[in-house]
Write a protein that holds these residues in place. Structure first.
Motif, short mmCIF file in Angstrom:
data_model
loop_
_atom_site.label_atom_id
_atom_site.label_comp_id
_atom_site.label_asym_id
_atom_site.label_seq_id
_atom_site.Cartn_x
_atom_site.Cartn_y
_atom_site.Cartn_z
N ALA A 24 -26.15 4.45 -4.58
CA ALA A 24 -26.09 3.90 -3.22
C ALA A 24 -27.08 4.64 -2.31
O ALA A 24 -27.77 4.02 -1.49
CB ALA A 24 -24.67 4.03 -2.68
N GLN B 86 -22.60 3.43 0.83
CA GLN B 86 -22.52 2.26 -0.04
C GLN B 86 -23.90 1.62 -0.11
O GLN B 86 -24.73 1.86 0.76
CB GLN B 86 -21.46 1.28 0.47
CG GLN B 86 -20.05 1.87 0.39
CD GLN B 86 -19.00 1.01 1.04
OE1 GLN B 86 -19.28 0.30 2.02
NE2 GLN B 86 -17.79 1.06 0.53
N PRO B 87 -24.19 0.83 -1.15
CA PRO B 87 -25.55 0.30 -1.30
C PRO B 87 -26.02 -0.47 -0.07
O PRO B 87 -25.23 -1.13 0.61
CB PRO B 87 -25.43 -0.62 -2.52
CG PRO B 87 -24.28 -0.07 -3.29
CD PRO B 87 -23.31 0.44 -2.26
N TRP C 259 -18.54 1.09 -4.60
CA TRP C 259 -19.59 0.43 -3.83
C TRP C 259 -19.04 -0.53 -2.79
O TRP C 259 -19.67 -0.79 -1.77
CB TRP C 259 -20.52 -0.34 -4.77
CG TRP C 259 -21.49 0.53 -5.49
CD1 TRP C 259 -21.91 1.77 -5.14
CD2 TRP C 259 -22.18 0.20 -6.70
NE1 TRP C 259 -22.82 2.26 -6.06
CE2 TRP C 259 -23.00 1.31 -7.02
CE3 TRP C 259 -22.18 -0.90 -7.55
CZ2 TRP C 259 -23.82 1.33 -8.15
CZ3 TRP C 259 -23.00 -0.90 -8.66
CH2 TRP C 259 -23.82 0.22 -8.97
N ASP D 260 -30.53 3.51 -3.11
CA ASP D 260 -30.79 2.17 -2.60
C ASP D 260 -31.23 2.22 -1.14
O ASP D 260 -32.11 1.47 -0.72
CB ASP D 260 -29.52 1.31 -2.75
CG ASP D 260 -29.82 -0.18 -2.64
OD1 ASP D 260 -30.85 -0.62 -3.20
OD2 ASP D 260 -29.04 -0.90 -2.01
N HIS D 261 -30.65 3.13 -0.36
CA HIS D 261 -31.06 3.29 1.03
C HIS D 261 -32.47 3.86 1.13
O HIS D 261 -33.31 3.34 1.88
CB HIS D 261 -30.07 4.18 1.78
CG HIS D 261 -28.82 3.48 2.19
ND1 HIS D 261 -28.66 2.84 3.40
CD2 HIS D 261 -27.65 3.29 1.51
CE1 HIS D 261 -27.47 2.29 3.48
NE2 HIS D 261 -26.82 2.55 2.34
N ARG E 245 -22.33 7.13 -5.66
CA ARG E 245 -22.98 7.70 -4.47
C ARG E 245 -24.47 7.92 -4.71
O ARG E 245 -25.29 7.72 -3.81
CB ARG E 245 -22.30 9.02 -4.09
CG ARG E 245 -20.84 8.85 -3.66
CD ARG E 245 -20.31 10.07 -2.92
NE ARG E 245 -20.33 11.29 -3.72
CZ ARG E 245 -19.36 11.65 -4.57
NH1 ARG E 245 -18.31 10.85 -4.75
NH2 ARG E 245 -19.44 12.79 -5.22
#
Length: 377
Positions: free
Chosen positions: A95, A168-169, A145, A98-99, A92
């Motif tokens: 991910a 999620q990524p 993921w 990544d956002h 988490r």
């Protein structure tokens, strides 16, 4: 996945201005330096920058988040040690990052090669068990993921019941860079690595490692799926003599920096450092311009990393930009398409690499390589 992929360059980001050759000054968490270094590497044309892990250092994921706010394109490769937190939590965290970084996150899995360093974070497993745990850790991480429904996992080290992550990524695949040179590490790399990271060994040693990883990957139906990265410390000069004079100044500075912290005799515990010392024993200059002077001086040890910044990544390529570029191209011919180039002066060297080294290497290497040789990116 793109049908082609150009050579990739990775830089190095730190929470403060310090290196083996330079004592840290200023605050431990220096936002101004981190921002300047991140922007410099983006300007210099680096694709990613590595944020290292150490049990005494500031949190790498938060360092990466700050660097992401200072840049727009630079990828952030965050070193992560399995076993410190649960894999579902790590899934988490990465991910989410990544956002917030607009799809620029990547993870460098380091299982750990020094028992004392591991124990500082409460890890008392032996070497091979750490890699067995990493294997499970990555299974859970990737499930979290990718899974669109709750899943269970039952293993020796991890047990998960009905786990589901809303986040999620952003990327279709969050790249997994993997480090470790022991047989136990190679087994895990064969199953999970998108990019296998190696320290700067002579060409013969790198060819040996590439063959071993490819064989391990083939046993899991991943033949050709793993890419390869080489980590070196280029020392450049306008002339060859100038470059070697600079290398000697770096050695003098490291010797002064070490002082009483110089590692005692005996082999380090991790296989990668052992390999570097074996190569250093064969000579101070190997192949065309691979210099082992700092390796021999530090014992290729990461044990003093907290106070001196010293780690196993200690071999240097010394010469003019043209000579060093040719040396990197020789590694590329073996199958290396990613280069982690880190200097002994993080900011100034990154800018020099951007103006004198990276363009030369990219000009000498074809713009694309076969898609079959690439991991998802």
């Amino acid at each position: 996945m793109s049908a082609t992929h150009r050579v990739e360059f990775i830089g190095f980001l730190s929470h403060r201005e310090a290196s083996e050759a330079r004592p840290g000054d200023g605050p431990l968490v220096d936002k101004a330096f981190l921002g300047a270094c991140a922007r410099a590497q983006e300007h210099a044309g680096f694709d990613r920058a590595l944020i290292a892990y150490h049990s005494t250092a500031p949190d790498g994921l938060q360092v990466a988040a700050q660097a992401a706010q200072e840049t727009r394109r630079l990828g952030l490769l965050v070193a992560h040690r399995p076993g410190v937190i649960a894999p579902t939590v790590a899934a988490r965290q990465f991910a989410t990052f990544d956002h917030f970084s607009d799809g620029r996150a990547a993870i460098n899995i380091i299982s750990g090669g020094d028992a004392a360093e591991q124990r500082r974070d409460g890890d008392f497993l032996d070497h091979d068990e750490r890699y067995a745990r990493t294997d499970e850790y990555l299974d859970v991480l990737k499930h979290a993921w990718r899974s669109r429904e709750p899943f269970d996992f039952e293993g020796r080290y991890y047990r998960v019941k009905e786990h589901f992550a809303q986040v999620q990524p952003l990327q279709a695949h969050l790249p997994i860079y993997f480090s470790g040179s022991s047989p136990a590490a190679l087994k895990v790399a064969g199953r999970h690595a998108d990019v296998f990271m190696m320290w700067g060994e002579p060409l013969a040693g790198i060819a040996e490692q590439i063959a071993a990883v490819r064989a391990a990957a083939a046993r899991h139906g991943r033949a050709g799926a793993v890419r390869f990265s080489l980590s070196v410390r280029p020392i450049l000069g306008a002339t060859e003599a100038e470059a070697w004079a600079r290398a000697e100044r770096v050695r003098d500075a490291v010797r002064t920096r070490l002082g009483s912290a110089r590692p005692a005799g005996g082999m380090p515990q991790n296989t990668g450092s052992q390999r570097l010392l074996e190569f250093a024993a064969r000579g101070e200059v190997l192949d065309s311009c691979l210099w082992t002077g700092i390796t021999a001086l530090t014992g290729a040890s990461s044990g003093a990393a907290a106070s001196t910044g010293i780690g196993g990544n200690s071999t240097a390529l010394v010469g003019t930009p043209e000579q060093v570029a040719d040396a990197l191209v020789a590694y590329h011919r073996l199958g290396v398409d990613t280069f982690l180039v880190r200097g002994f002066d993080l900011l100034a060297d990154a800018l020099q690499y951007g103006s004198e080294l990276l363009p030369r290497v990219r000009g000498k290497i074809p713009a694309s390589i076969p898609a079959a040789a690439l991991a998802p990116f």
